[in-house]
Design an enzyme around this catalytic site. Structure first.
Site, PDB file in Angstrom:
ATOM      1  N   GLY A 171       0.707  -1.252   0.104  1.00 34.72           N
ATOM      2  CA  GLY A 171      -0.032   0.156  -0.161  1.00 34.72           C
ATOM      3  C   GLY A 171       0.892   1.128  -0.026  1.00 34.72           C
ATOM      4  CG  ASP A 172       3.566   2.312   3.285  1.00 29.38           C
ATOM      5  OD1 ASP A 172       3.352   3.222   3.779  1.00 29.38           O
ATOM      6  OD2 ASP A 172       3.364   0.947   3.787  1.00 29.38           O
ATOM      7  CB  ALA A 173       5.074   0.343  -2.954  1.00 30.97           C
ATOM      8  N   GLY A 176       3.079   5.803  -2.807  1.00 32.32           N
ATOM      9  CA  GLY A 176       4.290   6.666  -3.484  1.00 32.32           C
ATOM     10  C   GLY A 176       4.377   6.559  -4.832  1.00 32.32           C
TER      11      GLY A 176
END
Length: 400
Positions: A171-173, A176
């Site tokens: 989810g972070d990637a 980003g």
């Protein structure tokens, strides 16, 4: 060849995952990325590992993986002079990124309202779990939180079990990567108009935008989709099947009659295939069909099974483990794996950018920085600071 973002400078106030992932991609596209960090409160990716706190801030592979190609300046933003120096750096930049909780940059006097005073055409990216407005704006969020609010957790997993919160950093990637896209749009707009802008990006909204078909089902039909494991509403087979190697699984999906006939051919035209002549029958007897396919897979490696099925036009691929990704011939031939030297970690393999540009190629342009390694160069060359003043700031732990 010239990099796409050659000449673009980014001041990176990012920490943990989503923000640093974005700026690492910008660096791979040729931007000069200057990471602002401090020993007073090191980036969590430097200070923490799966086993807890690290003894050496420079020996954390987590930090290495998402900060390649950046410069590092040590600057204590809790000090007035530190904040003033941060503004001086911003005045030289094109883009600023931060992914602190909404309100933190304003308390520091480093929000868009203040920074645009020193750089009128600034592009500022603010990433947070739930966005800079709304009732949840100040709530803390890690990857499991915004994938849950974004809707994917409820849809992921088996019907009879609890939701899967996507415990990796996917989810972070995604958040980003979406921010990279937003930055490109803002740079294009500035190129045409001379105007910068503020970008408020909510990680949960990024995740939500990726399940549009599920949201549309509710909007149009009033149905709230549920978890259904690996099955598909109409396709069968559509599952993963155990193969002969340790924890080896093969993903198989059949979407039409031609692919079904290909699967039957790859399996050697078994007699039982006649009992599954049509797609509705295959879907109605999916569990039975899965068991028969699993029996065929169980004595084959997942690479062998893939080749047999793909030769017949069947969408079948291994569920790769990390070791497979770093050693697969196709992955290596694509240049997806690269060795990078680090002064503490040594030579490490890492994954390159996920796009191949013919005229402006991406590249890993350097290793992950040692904390503050570029402080002297940046302050003396970029800001024109003399050595005596720099030493005073270090002694006062402004540069720290």
């Amino acid at each position: 060849m010239k990099a796409a973002l050659n000449g673009i400078r980014v001041i990176d106030f990012g920490h943990v995952m989503a923000g640093p992932w974005c700026t690492m991609q910008l660096a791979s596209l040729g931007a000069e990325v200057i990471k602002i960090e401090t020993r007073a409160r090191p980036d969590e990716q430097r200070a923490q590992h799966g086993k807890g706190a690290v003894a050496n801030l420079e020996a954390n592979s987590n930090f290495f993986e998402i900060n390649l190609g950046k410069k590092s300046v040590s600057l204590n933003l809790t000090t007035e002079e530190g904040r003033a120096l941060a503004k001086q750096l911003v005045a030289t930049a094109d883009i600023v990124l931060e992914n602190m909780r909404p309100g933190v940059m304003a308390k520091l006097g480093l929000d868009y309202v203040e920074l645009v005073k020193v750089k009128p055409d600034l592009i500022m990216l603010s990433l947070s779990g739930f966005g800079a407005t709304g009732k949840l704006r100040r709530y803390a969020a890690y990857n499991p939180c915004f994938t849950s609010v974004g809707g994917t957790s409820h849809l992921t997993g088996y019907a009879e079990k609890k939701p899967n919160t996507m415990t990796n950093s996917g989810g972070d990637a995604r958040a980003g990567t979406a921010a990279v896209f937003a930055a490109m749009v803002a740079l294009k707009f500035r190129q045409e108009t001379g105007k910068g802008q503020y970008i408020d990006s909510s990680s949960s909204e990024v995740i939500n935008s990726m399940i549009g078909d599920q949201m549309m089902d509710y909007a149009m039909n009033g149905r709230s989709p549920h978890r259904h494991g690996n099955s598909h509403p109409t396709m069968a087979p559509h599952n993963v099947y155990r193969c002969s190697g340790e924890d080896e699984w093969l993903s198989i999906a059949v979407g039409n009659e031609q692919e079904w006939q290909g699967l039957v051919a790859a399996l050697g035209h078994p007699a039982w295939a006649a009992d599954f002549r049509t797609a509705p029958i295959r879907k109605a007897r999916e569990a039975e069909l899965d068991a028969l396919i699993a029996a065929w897979c169980v004595d084959k490696s997942y690479v062998e099974a893939m080749h047999l099925l793909q030769a017949q036009g069947v969408a079948a691929t291994p569920c790769f483990k990390a070791g497979d990704l770093f050693n697969d011939p196709h992955v290596l031939a694509r240049g997806q794996v690269q060795e990078v030297d680090h002064p503490v970690l040594g030579c490490r393999k890492t994954i390159t950018s996920p796009y191949r540009l013919s005229q402006t190629p991406t590249a890993i342009r350097g290793t992950a920085p040692i904390l503050g390694q570029d402080t002297d160069e940046v302050f003396t060359s970029l800001l024109g600071m003399d050595g005596q003043e720099l030493e005073r700031l270090k002694a006062a732990k402004v540069v720290y």
